[in-house]
Scaffold this active site. Structure first.
Site, PDB file in Angstrom:
ATOM      1  N   CYS A  54      13.029-103.047 -59.992  1.00 50.71           N
ATOM      2  CA  CYS A  54      12.622-103.173 -61.279  1.00 50.71           C
ATOM      3  C   CYS A  54      13.202-103.196 -62.888  1.00 50.71           C
ATOM      4  O   CYS A  54      14.611-102.848 -63.118  1.00 50.71           O
ATOM      5  CB  CYS A  54      11.395-101.454 -61.475  1.00 50.71           C
ATOM      6  N   GLN A  55      11.910-103.684 -63.760  1.00 54.47           N
ATOM      7  CA  GLN A  55      12.411-103.163 -64.895  1.00 54.47           C
ATOM      8  C   GLN A  55      12.888-101.456 -65.464  1.00 54.47           C
ATOM      9  O   GLN A  55      13.694-101.821 -65.995  1.00 54.47           O
ATOM     10  CB  GLN A  55      11.651-103.718 -65.881  1.00 54.47           C
TER      11      GLN A  55
END
Length: 142
Positions: A54-55
């Site tokens: 996930c960013q």
């Protein structure tokens, strides 16, 4: 205990989004859903609960209810991601592990999330789904 089936909940989400043609309105709805996500205890925001890929930072935990269904908690430091998690949890929370494991989470495609998320957010969404299914699979084998 959740009396609604996973597909019923997905259909409700798809229907809610069907009234919104504009993606700015859809993003606002996703953000609003994130605002409904209960706060996750700080003690659960530990490295083993972070979703890799996930960013933004995302944590997901699962606990078994007395009836064997799974209850998830999650948090994110990004508003859109928090809304996406809220939608996922709305679908899978308090469902039986076997139902979660076998569920096809079609609402993601039907509301147009896949084509309107950046590649990194799409990867993060897939990582969240993978973790939820891993929790469900682990609960089935206990």
């Amino acid at each position: 205990m959740n009396t609604k089936q996973i597909n019923e909940i997905q259909d409700e989400i798809v229907e809610e989004f069907s009234f919104l043609d504009d993606w700015m309105d859809r993003y606002q709805m996703i953000i609003d859903m994130g605002d409904t996500l209960p706060d996750m205890p700080e003690s659960d925001k530990v490295p083993e609960h972070i979703i890799e890929g996930c960013q933004s930072r995302v944590w997901i935990t699962a606990r078994a209810n007395e009836d064997g269904s799974l209850h998830f908690e999650a948090a994110s430091d990004a508003v859109i991601v928090k809304g996406i998690i809220a939608m996922l949890l709305k679908v899978v929370n308090d469902q039986k592990p076997a139902d979660i494991s076998s569920a096809e989470l079609y609402f993601i495609d039907k509301v147009g999330l896949k084509e309107h998320l950046s590649p990194t957010r799409s990867n993060g969404l897939l990582a969240m789904v993978k973790r939820i299914k891993a929790y469900a699979h682990a609960a089935q084998t206990m």
